[in-house]
Design a protein around this motif. Structure first.
Motif, PDB file in Angstrom:
ATOM      1  N   ASP A 159      -5.826   8.042  10.002  1.00 15.52           N
ATOM      2  CA  ASP A 159      -5.953   6.981   8.968  1.00 15.52           C
ATOM      3  C   ASP A 159      -6.395   6.986   7.872  1.00 15.52           C
ATOM      4  O   ASP A 159      -6.276   6.120   6.992  1.00 15.52           O
ATOM      5  N   GLU A 160      -6.645   8.116   7.346  1.00 15.80           N
ATOM      6  CA  GLU A 160      -7.174   8.364   6.023  1.00 15.80           C
ATOM      7  C   GLU A 160      -5.816   8.474   5.171  1.00 15.80           C
ATOM      8  O   GLU A 160      -5.800   8.485   3.746  1.00 15.80           O
ATOM      9  N   PRO A 164      -4.595   4.591   2.861  1.00 17.14           N
ATOM     10  CA  PRO A 164      -4.270   4.597   1.436  1.00 17.14           C
ATOM     11  C   PRO A 164      -2.817   4.591   1.140  1.00 17.14           C
ATOM     12  O   PRO A 164      -2.453   3.977   0.095  1.00 17.14           O
ATOM     13  N   PHE A 165      -1.919   4.967   1.953  1.00 13.59           N
ATOM     14  CA  PHE A 165      -0.524   4.975   1.887  1.00 13.59           C
ATOM     15  C   PHE A 165      -0.018   3.537   1.633  1.00 13.59           C
ATOM     16  O   PHE A 165       0.645   3.083   0.890  1.00 13.59           O
ATOM     17  N   MET A 166      -0.654   2.756   2.496  1.00  7.83           N
ATOM     18  CA  MET A 166      -0.164   1.256   2.608  1.00  7.83           C
ATOM     19  C   MET A 166      -0.841   0.573   1.295  1.00  7.83           C
ATOM     20  O   MET A 166      -0.280  -0.459   0.932  1.00  7.83           O
ATOM     21  N   ALA A 167      -2.038   0.817   1.065  1.00 13.48           N
ATOM     22  CA  ALA A 167      -2.870   0.419  -0.040  1.00 13.48           C
ATOM     23  C   ALA A 167      -1.924   0.596  -1.426  1.00 13.48           C
ATOM     24  O   ALA A 167      -1.969  -0.176  -2.027  1.00 13.48           O
ATOM     25  N   ALA A 195     -11.316   0.334   6.780  1.00 12.24           N
ATOM     26  CA  ALA A 195     -12.116   1.037   5.662  1.00 12.24           C
ATOM     27  C   ALA A 195     -11.313   1.808   4.722  1.00 12.24           C
ATOM     28  O   ALA A 195     -11.453   1.831   3.708  1.00 12.24           O
ATOM     29  N   SER A 196     -10.218   2.388   5.199  1.00 13.72           N
ATOM     30  CA  SER A 196      -9.546   3.377   4.408  1.00 13.72           C
ATOM     31  C   SER A 196      -8.590   2.725   3.543  1.00 13.72           C
ATOM     32  O   SER A 196      -8.357   3.048   2.262  1.00 13.72           O
ATOM     33  N   PHE A 197      -8.076   1.347   3.870  1.00 16.69           N
ATOM     34  CA  PHE A 197      -7.297   0.508   3.047  1.00 16.69           C
ATOM     35  C   PHE A 197      -8.163   0.002   1.874  1.00 16.69           C
ATOM     36  O   PHE A 197      -7.835   0.057   0.694  1.00 16.69           O
ATOM     37  N   GLU A 203     -10.457   0.794  -5.253  1.00 19.61           N
ATOM     38  CA  GLU A 203     -10.206   1.742  -6.317  1.00 19.61           C
ATOM     39  C   GLU A 203      -9.152   1.557  -7.207  1.00 19.61           C
ATOM     40  O   GLU A 203      -9.125   2.028  -8.564  1.00 19.61           O
ATOM     41  N   GLY A 204      -8.094   1.025  -6.706  1.00 17.11           N
ATOM     42  CA  GLY A 204      -6.880   0.814  -7.371  1.00 17.11           C
ATOM     43  C   GLY A 204      -6.567  -0.489  -8.122  1.00 17.11           C
ATOM     44  O   GLY A 204      -5.819  -0.612  -8.744  1.00 17.11           O
TER      45      GLY A 204
END
Length: 387
Positions: A159-160, A164-167, A195-197, A203-204
């Protein structure tokens, strides 16, 4: 007569006890077993063959069966794979019971499965305590490797990686500045991905407008749909399973919301289109595999699978197929069915070419591998890129 009967009963009881307590049939390096001269690796497969996500379990089984057929037909392999399937009925408690049966009754040397993270989380302690390697090819929750032990491995990204990949895709490719997140409460897969997204998106420079929640087996998402239409985010993050995703997207689209939904491997099923209809078109999700990928290994699997089952393989098929080649690679290098030797070989998988990319096992018992970005079309997924 009664004394003879008593003696016979005692003998049968002793025989049964000996059979149950006999050591696992381990073959030391250099030894062989059976007429073929090959040692046997007993693989326990703990999958959802009935219940809520039975279709994914059945597709995983098809991939496993196809791989085992190929591996056992290869005369160069010094071993033979024998797979024993147990149905966990898509239930956590039954997944733990299935792992227990596979280890203590079926005497397997390694376990593969399950599909859903909750099912693997329920079973992993059984494998770790018995010191039998467990390899999940489908479950993505990060705690599977972090809260288990040295005998638990994963061969798909976690999931981590997906979140992030899709975010980053939302921020960089879609230029999204705002998002609404949708989570299924009590589902480790959905909660971990939300949570990971969120972490990467915020942050971005992105802003989360709201987090909407639902529970398993819900079908009425009208209230949620109205809220999302009112919030009007640039995108909606929906890491769920295809049957729920289809209903949610359909009901939100009915409110007039037209921005893209983003998702993960849980979207990967043809029923997404049957249940969602035109509403699911023009959204994006990441996955482990695409049958439209031009990779020679991918296209070889597509041809073989289509010839046998009459349809193109999805990610569940590919991941089931892939994990058996990971087990085969470990058995070949271990030269034994000994669980400790197999564990050590799994820990040192390196640059193994598979249908889902090149696999190298990390010290955390995770793999480094690429993802596939897909776009939803009218009736099927469209390949965008692999990275």
């Amino acid at each position: 007569m009664r004394r003879t009967g008593l003696a016979l009963t005692v003998l049968l009881a002793v025989a049964a006890w000996v059979g149950c307590s006999a050591p696992r049939s381990e073959v030391k390096p250099g030894e062989t077993k059976g007429a073929s001269g090959k040692f046997e690796v007993r693989v326990g497969a703990n999958f959802e063959l009935s219940g809520a996500i039975a279709q994914w379990g059945k597709e995983s089984k098809e991939g496993i069966d196809l791989a085992v057929e190929e591996i056992n037909a290869d005369p160069a392999n010094p071993f033979r794979l024998a797979v024993i399937f147990e149905d966990n009925a898509s239930e956590d408690a039954k997944s733990k019971a299935a792992a227990t049966k596979l280890i203590h009754q079926e005497r397997v040397h390694v376990i593969v499965g399950s599909v859903a993270s909750n099912k693997t989380l329920a079973a992993m302690s059984v494998a770790q305590e018995a010191r039998i390697p467990l390899v999940t090819a489908h479950s993505t929750n990060v705690n599977i490797t972090r809260k288990s032990g040295e005998y638990v491995f994963r061969t798909c990204f976690n999931d981590e990686f997906q979140g992030p990949f899709m975010a980053k895709f939302a921020l960089e490719d879609l230029k999204a500045k705002t998002a609404v997140l949708i989570v299924q409460k009590g589902n480790a897969y959905s909660e971990g991905l939300v949570a990971s997204f969120e972490k990467t998106f915020v942050e971005g420079g992105g802003k989360v407008l709201a987090v909407e929640a639902y529970y398993q087996n819900e079908t009425d998402f009208q209230t949620m749909a109205v809220k999302i239409k009112s919030a009007n985010p640039d995108c909606v993050w929906l890491p769920g399973y295809y049957h729920e995703v289809a209903l949610i997207v359909k009901q939100v689209r009915a409110q007039g919301f037209e921005k893209p939904f983003l998702g993960t491997d849980g979207w990967d099923h043809q029923d997404l289109y049957k249940l969602g209809g035109p509403a699911v078109k023009d959204n994006f999700f990441c996955n482990h595999f695409s049958s439209a990928d031009s990779s020679p290994k991918v296209q070889a699997l597509v041809r073989k699978y289509e010839a046998k089952y009459g349809r193109k393989p999805g990610a569940m098929v590919a991941l089931g197929y892939e994990v058996m080649y990971v087990v085969a690679d470990a058995a070949r290098r271990a030269g034994s069915a000994d669980p400790k030797a197999l564990r050590d070989a799994l820990a040192t998988v390196k640059n193994l070419e598979t249908v889902c990319g090149t696999i190298t096992m990390t010290p955390e018992r995770e793999v480094s591998k690429p993802a596939v970005l897909l776009k939803t079309g009218e009736t099927d997924h469209l390949f965008v890129k692999r990275q």
